[in-house]
Motif scaffolding. Structure first.
Motif, PDB file in Angstrom:
ATOM      1  N   ALA A  53       0.827  -1.207   0.000  1.00  0.00           N
ATOM      2  CA  ALA A  53       0.000   0.000   0.000  1.00  0.00           C
ATOM      3  C   ALA A  53       0.863   1.260   0.000  1.00  0.00           C
ATOM      4  CB  ALA A  53      -0.935   0.000   1.206  1.00  0.00           C
ATOM      5  N   GLY A  54       1.930   1.244   0.793  1.00  0.00           N
ATOM      6  CA  GLY A  54       2.812   2.401   0.842  1.00  0.00           C
ATOM      7  C   GLY A  54       3.449   2.686  -0.497  1.00  0.00           C
ATOM      8  N   ALA A  55       3.781   1.649  -1.247  1.00  0.00           N
ATOM      9  CA  ALA A  55       4.387   1.831  -2.567  1.00  0.00           C
ATOM     10  C   ALA A  55       3.423   2.488  -3.549  1.00  0.00           C
ATOM     11  CB  ALA A  55       4.862   0.495  -3.121  1.00  0.00           C
ATOM     12  N   LEU A  56       2.125   2.273  -3.333  1.00  0.00           N
ATOM     13  CA  LEU A  56       1.108   2.825  -4.229  1.00  0.00           C
ATOM     14  C   LEU A  56       0.455   4.092  -3.696  1.00  0.00           C
ATOM     15  CD1 LEU A  56      -0.740  -0.470  -5.269  1.00  0.00           C
ATOM     16  CD2 LEU A  56       1.038   0.747  -6.530  1.00  0.00           C
ATOM     17  N   GLY A  57       0.741   4.434  -2.452  1.00  0.00           N
ATOM     18  CA  GLY A  57       0.107   5.602  -1.865  1.00  0.00           C
ATOM     19  C   GLY A  57      -1.346   5.382  -1.506  1.00  0.00           C
ATOM     20  N   VAL A  58      -1.672   4.149  -1.073  1.00  0.00           N
ATOM     21  CA  VAL A  58      -3.051   3.827  -0.706  1.00  0.00           C
ATOM     22  C   VAL A  58      -3.055   3.233   0.705  1.00  0.00           C
ATOM     23  CG1 VAL A  58      -3.655   3.451  -3.111  1.00  0.00           C
ATOM     24  CG2 VAL A  58      -2.939   1.489  -1.713  1.00  0.00           C
ATOM     25  N   ARG A  59      -4.222   2.767   1.173  1.00  0.00           N
ATOM     26  CA  ARG A  59      -4.341   2.179   2.503  1.00  0.00           C
ATOM     27  C   ARG A  59      -4.155   0.676   2.445  1.00  0.00           C
ATOM     28  NH1 ARG A  59     -10.024   4.613   3.964  1.00  0.00           N
ATOM     29  NH2 ARG A  59     -10.328   2.376   4.297  1.00  0.00           N
ATOM     30  N   ALA A  60      -3.655   0.116   3.527  1.00  0.00           N
ATOM     31  CA  ALA A  60      -3.407  -1.323   3.582  1.00  0.00           C
ATOM     32  C   ALA A  60      -4.687  -2.132   3.427  1.00  0.00           C
ATOM     33  CB  ALA A  60      -2.710  -1.683   4.891  1.00  0.00           C
ATOM     34  N   ASP A  61      -5.813  -1.614   3.943  1.00  0.00           N
ATOM     35  CA  ASP A  61      -7.060  -2.369   3.829  1.00  0.00           C
ATOM     36  C   ASP A  61      -7.686  -2.244   2.437  1.00  0.00           C
ATOM     37  OD1 ASP A  61      -7.935   0.244   3.943  1.00  0.00           O
ATOM     38  OD2 ASP A  61      -9.278  -0.043   5.646  1.00  0.00           O
ATOM     39  N   GLU A  62      -6.986  -1.575   1.520  1.00  0.00           N
ATOM     40  CA  GLU A  62      -7.432  -1.507   0.127  1.00  0.00           C
ATOM     41  C   GLU A  62      -6.663  -2.499  -0.755  1.00  0.00           C
ATOM     42  OE1 GLU A  62      -8.882   3.069  -0.500  1.00  0.00           O
ATOM     43  OE2 GLU A  62      -6.717   2.769  -0.247  1.00  0.00           O
ATOM     44  N   ILE A  63      -5.784  -3.288  -0.147  1.00  0.00           N
ATOM     45  CA  ILE A  63      -5.000  -4.280  -0.875  1.00  0.00           C
ATOM     46  C   ILE A  63      -5.580  -5.672  -0.637  1.00  0.00           C
ATOM     47  CG2 ILE A  63      -2.731  -5.355  -1.132  1.00  0.00           C
ATOM     48  CD1 ILE A  63      -2.869  -2.487  -2.177  1.00  0.00           C
ATOM     49  N   ILE A  64      -5.903  -6.368  -1.714  1.00  0.00           N
ATOM     50  CA  ILE A  64      -6.416  -7.733  -1.670  1.00  0.00           C
ATOM     51  C   ILE A  64      -5.365  -8.643  -2.284  1.00  0.00           C
ATOM     52  CG2 ILE A  64      -8.186  -9.319  -2.543  1.00  0.00           C
ATOM     53  CD1 ILE A  64     -10.053  -6.809  -2.663  1.00  0.00           C
ATOM     54  N   CYS A  65      -4.929  -9.639  -1.545  1.00  0.00           N
ATOM     55  CA  CYS A  65      -3.903 -10.558  -2.047  1.00  0.00           C
ATOM     56  C   CYS A  65      -4.551 -11.627  -2.932  1.00  0.00           C
ATOM     57  CB  CYS A  65      -3.159 -11.208  -0.897  1.00  0.00           C
ATOM     58  SG  CYS A  65      -2.166 -10.031   0.068  1.00  0.00           S
ATOM     59  N   THR A  66      -3.906 -11.904  -4.064  1.00  0.00           N
ATOM     60  CA  THR A  66      -4.400 -12.894  -5.017  1.00  0.00           C
ATOM     61  C   THR A  66      -3.252 -13.846  -5.369  1.00  0.00           C
ATOM     62  OG1 THR A  66      -3.805 -11.601  -6.979  1.00  0.00           O
ATOM     63  CG2 THR A  66      -5.966 -11.160  -5.981  1.00  0.00           C
ATOM     64  N   SER A  67      -3.506 -14.716  -6.335  1.00  0.00           N
ATOM     65  CA  SER A  67      -2.482 -15.676  -6.738  1.00  0.00           C
ATOM     66  C   SER A  67      -1.609 -15.166  -7.880  1.00  0.00           C
ATOM     67  CB  SER A  67      -3.131 -17.001  -7.158  1.00  0.00           C
ATOM     68  OG  SER A  67      -3.929 -16.814  -8.311  1.00  0.00           O
ATOM     69  N   CYS A  68      -2.062 -14.141  -8.614  1.00  0.00           N
ATOM     70  CA  CYS A  68      -1.299 -13.670  -9.775  1.00  0.00           C
ATOM     71  C   CYS A  68      -2.019 -12.482 -10.410  1.00  0.00           C
ATOM     72  CB  CYS A  68      -1.147 -14.780 -10.818  1.00  0.00           C
ATOM     73  SG  CYS A  68      -2.734 -15.438 -11.419  1.00  0.00           S
ATOM     74  N   GLY A  69      -1.401 -11.906 -11.445  1.00  0.00           N
ATOM     75  CA  GLY A  69      -2.018 -10.807 -12.165  1.00  0.00           C
ATOM     76  C   GLY A  69      -3.268 -11.232 -12.906  1.00  0.00           C
ATOM     77  N   THR A  70      -3.254 -12.446 -13.428  1.00  0.00           N
ATOM     78  CA  THR A  70      -4.435 -12.936 -14.148  1.00  0.00           C
ATOM     79  C   THR A  70      -5.645 -13.010 -13.226  1.00  0.00           C
ATOM     80  OG1 THR A  70      -3.205 -14.179 -15.821  1.00  0.00           O
ATOM     81  CG2 THR A  70      -5.422 -14.963 -15.298  1.00  0.00           C
ATOM     82  N   GLU A  71      -5.449 -13.540 -12.025  1.00  0.00           N
ATOM     83  CA  GLU A  71      -6.571 -13.589 -11.091  1.00  0.00           C
ATOM     84  C   GLU A  71      -7.025 -12.186 -10.706  1.00  0.00           C
ATOM     85  OE1 GLU A  71      -7.958 -14.966  -6.644  1.00  0.00           O
ATOM     86  OE2 GLU A  71      -5.950 -15.523  -7.316  1.00  0.00           O
ATOM     87  N   SER A  72      -6.073 -11.289 -10.495  1.00  0.00           N
ATOM     88  CA  SER A  72      -6.426  -9.918 -10.131  1.00  0.00           C
ATOM     89  C   SER A  72      -7.264  -9.267 -11.226  1.00  0.00           C
ATOM     90  CB  SER A  72      -5.155  -9.096  -9.886  1.00  0.00           C
ATOM     91  OG  SER A  72      -4.431  -9.602  -8.789  1.00  0.00           O
ATOM     92  N   ASN A  73      -6.872  -9.456 -12.486  1.00  0.00           N
ATOM     93  CA  ASN A  73      -7.643  -8.894 -13.592  1.00  0.00           C
ATOM     94  C   ASN A  73      -9.032  -9.508 -13.667  1.00  0.00           C
ATOM     95  OD1 ASN A  73      -5.695  -7.084 -14.544  1.00  0.00           O
ATOM     96  ND2 ASN A  73      -4.762  -8.583 -15.902  1.00  0.00           N
ATOM     97  N   ASN A  74      -9.102 -10.829 -13.568  1.00  0.00           N
ATOM     98  CA  ASN A  74     -10.406 -11.498 -13.606  1.00  0.00           C
ATOM     99  C   ASN A  74     -11.303 -11.029 -12.469  1.00  0.00           C
ATOM    100  OD1 ASN A  74     -10.898 -14.326 -15.394  1.00  0.00           O
ATOM    101  ND2 ASN A  74      -8.825 -13.501 -15.438  1.00  0.00           N
ATOM    102  N   LEU A  75     -10.740 -10.977 -11.268  1.00  0.00           N
ATOM    103  CA  LEU A  75     -11.513 -10.574 -10.100  1.00  0.00           C
ATOM    104  C   LEU A  75     -12.029  -9.150 -10.257  1.00  0.00           C
ATOM    105  CD1 LEU A  75     -12.508 -11.069  -7.197  1.00  0.00           C
ATOM    106  CD2 LEU A  75     -10.239 -10.384  -6.397  1.00  0.00           C
ATOM    107  N   ALA A  76     -11.161  -8.253 -10.698  1.00  0.00           N
ATOM    108  CA  ALA A  76     -11.553  -6.853 -10.832  1.00  0.00           C
ATOM    109  C   ALA A  76     -12.653  -6.674 -11.864  1.00  0.00           C
ATOM    110  CB  ALA A  76     -10.334  -6.010 -11.210  1.00  0.00           C
TER     111      ALA A  76
END
Length: 392
Positions: A53-76
């Motif tokens: 979150a610090g690297a992106l300038g956002v809050r920690a509770d706004e970060i959702i851990c996934t298995s990969c970029g593909t899952e993140s894209n699908n989920l989003a």
């Protein structure tokens, strides 16, 4: 060995390998368990989210851990489309997205959603006017990548965010997999609601990624289960890899400006070397503000890309063709076709991708090898070099 396929995957930092091994040995508790081992594991996960979150300038509770970029894209994309379907069924993306985005939109079309695929110019960049024209009252989601994984074109994400500021009900998703730790990125400031990241693109472990979800954005879970990750992504968190991802991101972000300048310096040397070989043609923009610092793409018109890949491999140099997810396919590059390249050029595209650890000597070694390979292969084409080397 000269490994120049960093856009496909990166070798993990030695410190990351050691950290992952240590966490696997010492902190094997389930983060959902209420005993001490579980609480220790949960603390590691939360601490890792704070780093991301610090690297992106956002809050920690706004970060959702996934298995990969593909899952993140699908989920989003799927979650946002389903969650806000009551507002409308029109979605917008581009024709040059990663397969983990394009295939999702094709699936959604089969479910009745309407999708506009924005074209790109000959530099691989979307036109803001065409985005404005595509937006309508039924639009609920815009998904546009930051850096194209194949040709390295940079999309005007900040400007797109400004446009979408006038449409507060539209969700803006960015596939930032190839941009994180390479280029400045402040999703909250740029009006980005969702963004995807993948650890193995910035020298972290494979099998772990993240999704930034701006506070207030609703996402319909795609996995039924224990309700981990704020109820959005069920499944026991992979603590060692999450910790490894955070460490890799922290290391990658150190002196990022200097690292980016160095990558551009290497890129410049490679581009100049390729431009001096008549049979080869650089793909995309020559302006560095429009091209990622770690990717160079070019074509050897008339020659199958995989032939060049294997010829370089024989010299212990490793490059790639299309994205790693589709490099095994022999079809012409859809990205290059979208940019106006001929099918012959689109079947001969090659991608060089590198890191801040590469040197000008590495660039020179690549160019020397390319010259030898071209001299060996060009006679097979029986095409005048003036035609072969036509620059895009």
């Amino acid at each position: 060995m000269l490994y120049l396929d960093y856009a496909a995957t990166t070798p993990p930092y030695e410190e990351v390998v050691e950290t992952v091994a240590e966490v696997m040995k010492q902190h094997y508790g389930n983060p959902s368990s209420i005993h001490r081992l579980g609480m220790q594991a949960e603390k590691l996960v939360q601490g890792s989210k704070e780093i991301v979150a610090g690297a992106l300038g956002v809050r920690a509770d706004e970060i959702i851990c996934t298995s990969c970029g593909t899952e993140s894209n699908n989920l989003a994309i799927k979650s946002a489309a389903y969650s806000y379907r009551n507002r409308g069924d029109h979605l917008i993306t581009t024709v040059i997205e990663h397969p983990s985005v394009l295939e999702v939109f094709r699936q959604l079309e089969q479910e009745g959603f309407r999708v506009t695929y924005l074209p790109v110019d000959n530099k691989g960049i979307v036109k803001l006017d065409e985005l404005k024209e595509a937006v309508c009252d039924e639009t609920t989601l815009v998904s546009i990548m930051y850096v194209n994984n194949e040709v390295g074109s940079i999309q005007p994400i900040r400007e797109i965010g400004r446009i979408l500021t006038d449409y507060p009900k539209i969700i803006f998703h960015v596939d930032a997999v190839q941009a994180i730790a390479k280029l400045p990125f402040r999703p909250k400031e740029w009006r980005v609601d969702l963004c995807s990241g993948s650890a193995h693109k910035f020298r972290g472990p494979k099998g772990v990624g993240f999704l930034y979800r701006r506070d207030g954005i609703q996402l319909k879970p795609q996995l039924a289960g224990g309700g981990q990750e704020y109820g959005v992504r069920s499944g026991t968190e992979n603590v060692p890899l999450i910790v490894g991802m955070a460490k890799a991101l922290r290391l990658s972000m150190e002196d990022m400006e200097a690292k980016t300048e160095h990558r551009y310096r290497i890129r410049r040397r490679i581009v100049q070397g390729i431009a001096a070989i008549p049979e080869l043609a650089i793909t995309g923009s020559e302006l560095e503000v429009e091209a990622a610092p770690h990717i160079v793409h070019f074509s050897f018109s008339g020659m199958r890309a995989e032939v060049v890949v294997h010829a370089l491999e024989q010299r212990n140099i490793y490059v790639s063709t299309k994205s790693a997810c589709s490099s095994g396919e022999s079809d012409p590059s859809l990205v290059m076709l979208a940019m106006g390249c001929s099918r012959e050029q689109a079947a001969s595209g090659l991608r060089i991708s590198f890191s801040e650890e590469h040197t000008e000597e590495d660039a020179d070694q690549l160019i020397t090898a390319l010259r030898h390979v071209v001299n060996e292969l060009a006679p097979m084409l029986n095409v005048p070099s003036a035609r072969r080397g036509k620059r895009r």
